[in-house]
Enzyme design. Structure first.
Site, PDB file in Angstrom:
ATOM      1  N   ARG A 105       9.903  19.418  -1.150  1.00  0.00           N
ATOM      2  CA  ARG A 105      11.099  18.566  -0.979  1.00  0.00           C
ATOM      3  C   ARG A 105      12.391  19.339  -1.267  1.00  0.00           C
ATOM      4  NH1 ARG A 105      10.141  13.646  -4.712  1.00  0.00           N
ATOM      5  NH2 ARG A 105       9.266  15.293  -6.011  1.00  0.00           N
ATOM      6  N   LEU A 157      14.720  20.208   0.778  1.00  0.00           N
ATOM      7  CA  LEU A 157      15.884  19.614   1.433  1.00  0.00           C
ATOM      8  C   LEU A 157      16.370  18.394   0.664  1.00  0.00           C
ATOM      9  CD1 LEU A 157      17.889  19.626   3.758  1.00  0.00           C
ATOM     10  CD2 LEU A 157      16.268  18.240   5.076  1.00  0.00           C
ATOM     11  N   LYS A 213      13.437   0.723  11.268  1.00  0.00           N
ATOM     12  CA  LYS A 213      12.250   1.555  11.415  1.00  0.00           C
ATOM     13  C   LYS A 213      12.186   2.187  12.811  1.00  0.00           C
ATOM     14  CE  LYS A 213      10.543   0.820   7.315  1.00  0.00           C
ATOM     15  NZ  LYS A 213       9.270   0.178   7.046  1.00  0.00           N
ATOM     16  N   ILE A 255      14.353  -7.912  -6.287  1.00  0.00           N
ATOM     17  CA  ILE A 255      13.118  -7.761  -5.511  1.00  0.00           C
ATOM     18  C   ILE A 255      11.975  -7.235  -6.363  1.00  0.00           C
ATOM     19  CG2 ILE A 255      12.107  -6.665  -3.471  1.00  0.00           C
ATOM     20  CD1 ILE A 255      14.217  -8.880  -2.977  1.00  0.00           C
ATOM     21  N   SER A 279      11.671  -3.719  -8.488  1.00  0.00           N
ATOM     22  CA  SER A 279      11.855  -2.476  -9.239  1.00  0.00           C
ATOM     23  C   SER A 279      13.287  -2.340  -9.729  1.00  0.00           C
ATOM     24  CB  SER A 279      11.491  -1.273  -8.370  1.00  0.00           C
ATOM     25  OG  SER A 279      12.325  -1.209  -7.234  1.00  0.00           O
ATOM     26  N   GLU A 299       9.095  -2.452 -13.301  1.00  0.00           N
ATOM     27  CA  GLU A 299       8.088  -1.539 -12.766  1.00  0.00           C
ATOM     28  C   GLU A 299       8.236  -0.074 -13.213  1.00  0.00           C
ATOM     29  OE1 GLU A 299       7.859  -2.085  -8.507  1.00  0.00           O
ATOM     30  OE2 GLU A 299       8.123  -4.240  -8.697  1.00  0.00           O
ATOM     31  N   ARG A 332      14.859  10.707   1.208  1.00  0.00           N
ATOM     32  CA  ARG A 332      13.763   9.968   0.590  1.00  0.00           C
ATOM     33  C   ARG A 332      12.430  10.354   1.207  1.00  0.00           C
ATOM     34  NH1 ARG A 332      16.115   8.770  -4.021  1.00  0.00           N
ATOM     35  NH2 ARG A 332      18.063   7.637  -3.712  1.00  0.00           N
ATOM     36  N   CYS A 356      11.523  -6.049   4.754  1.00  0.00           N
ATOM     37  CA  CYS A 356      12.761  -5.297   4.853  1.00  0.00           C
ATOM     38  C   CYS A 356      12.824  -4.460   6.121  1.00  0.00           C
ATOM     39  CB  CYS A 356      12.964  -4.387   3.635  1.00  0.00           C
ATOM     40  SG  CYS A 356      11.797  -3.032   3.472  1.00  0.00           S
ATOM     41  N   HIS A 382      20.286   0.566  -0.109  1.00  0.00           N
ATOM     42  CA  HIS A 382      20.039   1.890   0.455  1.00  0.00           C
ATOM     43  C   HIS A 382      21.309   2.709   0.564  1.00  0.00           C
ATOM     44  CE1 HIS A 382      16.276  -0.110   1.510  1.00  0.00           C
ATOM     45  NE2 HIS A 382      15.749   1.093   1.579  1.00  0.00           N
TER      46      HIS A 382
END
Length: 787
Positions: free
Chosen positions: A26, A28, A128, A454, A456, A507, A538, A666, A717
């Site tokens: 990861r 980047l 998506k 929601i 977390s 959580e 992400r 979502c 987000h």
């Protein structure tokens, strides 16, 4: 370099359509987040990106791609491929014009401002990418949008590769898909469709193609997955007609490279297949994992057809013998040549099975991550050029691994299968909704417009470090539990202080909403380095669902019960639903998905029963991926909706009437599945709505959706803190359109990726906005009274 319209450069016998770009560790992600935080400048970010690109080219060459045949795709992105293409042709909302460079070009500042938002300027909507867990930013295009080449990143990357001795094939989202995935810009007429702008866009694509050729590209790959979908606003016929017009024009463009049109993610429509075959493009890539071999049509004789026989979206080693047979059958279409390829970009799978030193070796022998899939393509390419005998040993080895996987212990569990066989219709149904509402109102006594989150809360550096220390053995189990209890105590107290009505435990014990459950269920394995990009910086580590699923012991009950003991307010037990567990895992492909989903559902059903026994009165079963898995072809959608809804109901139908069951969805276009959402029969459904400015509220209202509904009023987000007025406006839109007694107030999604400062400020604004709306409509109206 000669003109490809008279002399076509050779196309390789094997290629892939894309490769993971976030970095094996990861790299980047870390560079992006360091840049966004101000820790490194743009130049340092560019250096990291360049080294990642070089490492990718070197690795692909080592694995058998490369040389002078354009088999290496150049598919890097700082955020996502749709945003790259849109900004390259000048598409940027006017609210971000102030971030453009002095000459009007779109540099990284403007690029990231549109992706992440800036000040009061909301970011681009995100949704998506077809039926995957990858997200893209939705371009905003209107009748007045000016198309013009606005950055040269694609050309610079080709020149960079050329200087390093690699001949690469740049990968760009094609013009039809770019317009088909866009939304009308603010102020556009109500019936405006961005596809209307195709003829205005094509000259800019032609200019881009010329620039790529000048930089050293013999071939360019234009991705057109819109041509496989029946789930877009434009019809299949209209998309095919657009493709015919687009590629007739681009094919006739002077000074261009040869063009490969790639149509992955499903079966290319017959109309689009004929249109592309008749066009002047030199090659067409089709998905033969989720699609079938198309009919022989006119126009193929001078083209290369790339058969996507290696699955770009799952991690099983697969049946290489069957892949070879498919390629042999493909040669019967009469194309000029056939090449082996992946069904999609490999951005959807991790880098390398060899990085997974803790996986069971037997399981590892069944797997193929990106590097292994590249090797499979290279093997098949050798067969195409040298004959089957040259790859006989590789085909036989893959067949042996497949046979071993089918017969291994745990793949089939008699007890799990017996339990499924005994299910009857009553196991999928709860009592009447109105009766449940009455029982829940008596038990929970919530105010009008109840507020919640929601699930977390931020996963702080301290939480991640404690988890890592526990994994290394530096914290004992008792010490780690004490740490988690202190974190839960703090989060519950914070919610009480903020004035939220239904609380969560935050959580802190969960590394990921799917992996956490996979670690506690039989039939799953998890990876160390199996990172897959979700969006921007992400990434997730999808678990591997390899065998029959069961729950050996309770998973969440102790944490939820402890959190409930800290407050008199209702506290939600938090579970991930069966469809999402499947969607965000790499799932076995040896049985129907519906059977696997029901196995997971039974495990969750047992968990819900234990939560109820522990006194938890609100239980949320998240299904953010419900829309994501909807097949792109309409004929396949009813069967999917039947099993997906059925698995959720199997998980939740055992809950008592007084237990309030929530679900969460979502980043989806909900109009296509609104009936399915209602059929889930949850008492309360929370959905993403803030980033799209509450557009989904109209669809919900028009559908007559009658259960509790929480359209998100805080976009998590983006790092922005929404103002009280912004939240108030979104909430008022919901209150004006929906039955008042049914409306809930919540963020779009979980708060795991956010920092605490912005989270506390945003939730405080959410509560204040709710209080203002309550005051306007009369705070004394009981929640059980219709308004």
């Amino acid at each position: 370099m000669t003109d490809p319209r008279t002399t076509v450069p050779d196309f390789p016998a094997g290629t892939i359509l894309g490769y993971p770009r976030i970095g094996r560790r990861r790299e980047l992600k870390r560079a992006l987040e360091a840049h966004w935080s101000g820790a490194i400048d743009a130049e340092a970010l560019e250096r990291t990106a360049a080294e990642l690109r070089r490492a990718t080219r070197r690795r692909l060459a080592e694995l058998g791609l490369g040389g002078a045949d354009s088999s290496i795709p150049e598919a890097f992105s700082f955020y996502d491929q749709v945003h790259d293409a849109a900004t390259a042709v000048g598409v940027l909302p006017a609210r971000f014009d102030g971030f453009r460079e002095s000459d009007g070009r779109i540099g990284l500042d403007a690029y990231f401002a549109a992706a992440r938002g800036a000040g009061e300027d909301a970011p681009l909507e995100m949704t998506k990418w077809f039926d995957t867990n990858y997200h893209y930013l939705v371009p905003e295009i209107g009748p007045e949008t000016v198309f013009a080449l606005s950055h040269d990143r694609f050309s610079r990357q080709v020149a960079e590769a050329t200087a390093d001795g690699h001949v690469v094939r740049p990968v760009i989202v094609g013009p039809v898909t770019l317009l088909a995935l866009s939304k009308p810009a603010t102020g556009a007429r109500s019936d405006f469709d961005p596809l209307e702008r195709l003829d205005d866009l094509l000259p800019v694509y032609a200019e881009l193609l010329r620039a790529l050729r000048a930089a050293g590209a013999d071939w360019v790959q234009l991705d057109e997955p819109a041509l496989v979908s029946e789930s877009l606003p434009a019809s299949t016929d209209r998309l095919a007609q657009a493709a015919s017009r687009a590629y007739a024009a681009l094919g006739d463009a002077a000074g261009r490279p040869a063009i490969l049109v790639a149509a992955g993610y499903g079966q290319l429509s017959e109309q689009a297949w004929r249109a592309l075959a008749a066009s002047p493009v030199e090659a067409i890539a089709i998905d033969l994992v989720r699609g079938a071999i198309p009919a022989a049509v006119d126009g193929l004789a001078g083209k290369t057809v790339v058969g996507g026989v290696v699955d770009g979206r799952n991690i099983w080693r697969g049946d290489l013998e069957a892949a070879w047979e498919t390629l042999e059958a493909l040669s019967g279409l009469g194309a000029g040549s056939v090449a082996a390829g992946t069904s999609t970009s490999l951005q959807h799978v991790p880098h390398d099975v060899a990085d997974e030193t803790e996986l069971d070796p037997r399981l590892a022998s069944w797997l193929a991550f990106a590097d292994q899939k590249v090797a499979q393509v290279a093997t098949l390419a050798t067969g195409l050029t040298s004959g089957r005998d040259a790859i006989e040993d590789a085909l036989a080895a893959a067949s042996r691994a497949l046979a071993d996987r089918r017969s291994a212990p745990g793949v089939r569990d008699g007890a799990v299968r017996s339990r499924l066989a005994e299910l009857g219709p009553d196991d999928f149904h709860r009592g009447a909704y109105e009766d449940r509402v009455s029982a829940q109102e008596r038990r929970l006594d919530l105010p009008l417009l109840p507020t919640t989150t929601i699930g977390s809360f931020p996963q702080t550096g301290e939480i991640r470090r404690a988890r890592a220390r526990r994994a290394r053995g530096e914290l004992s189990a008792a010490e780690y539990e004490t740490f988690l209890r202190e974190e839960i105590t703090r989060v519950v107290a914070l919610q009480d202080e903020l004035g939220l009505d239904v609380l969560v435990h935050g959580e802190p014990e969960r590394n990921d909403m799917v992996q956490y459950f996979a670690e506690h269920l039989d039939g799953f394995a998890v990876t160390q380095n199996g990172w897959v990009q979700s969006y921007g910086s992400r990434a997730t580590r999808p678990s591997i669902l390899w065998g029959d699923v069961s729950r050996p012991a309770p998973i969440t009950v102790a944490w939820s019960a402890f959190a409930q003991s800290l407050t008199d307010k209702p506290l939600k037990g938090m579970l991930t639903g069966p469809v999402t567990i499947l969607a965000w895992s790499f799932v076995r492909d040896d049985q129907p998905l519906g059977e696997t989903a029901n196995q997971v559902a039974l495990a969750l059903r047992d968990e819900i029963a234990d939560l109820e026994a522990a006194g938890i009165g609100v239980i949320q079963v998240d299904e953010p991926a419900l829309r994501e898995l909807l097949p792109l072809r309409r004929a396949q959608q009813p069967a999917y909706l039947e099993w997906s809804v059925g698995s959720f109901r199997l998980a939740t139908a055992g809950a008592g009437a007084q237990t309030q069951v929530h679900t969460h969805l979502c980043y989806s276009e909900f109009d296509a599945v609104i009936d399915a959402i209602a059929a889930l029969d949850a008492d309360v459904t929370s959905i993403e709505a803030a980033r799209s400015r509450g557009e989904v509220v109209d669809d919900i209202a028009a559908s007559g959706f009658g259960a509790g509904i929480g359209p998100g009023v805080y976009d998590i987000h983006s790092p922005r803190v929404p103002s009280v007025r912004e939240i108030e406006d979104l909430l008022q839109r919901a209150v004006d359109a929906l039955p008042l007694r049914r409306v809930w107030v919540n963020p779009d999604c979980g708060l795991k990726t956010r920092g605490y400062d912005e989270t506390v400020a945003s939730l405080a604004n959410l509560v204040t906005a709710t209080q203002r709306v309550r005051a306007r409509i009369g705070a004394g109206v009981p929640a059980g009274i219709s308004a």
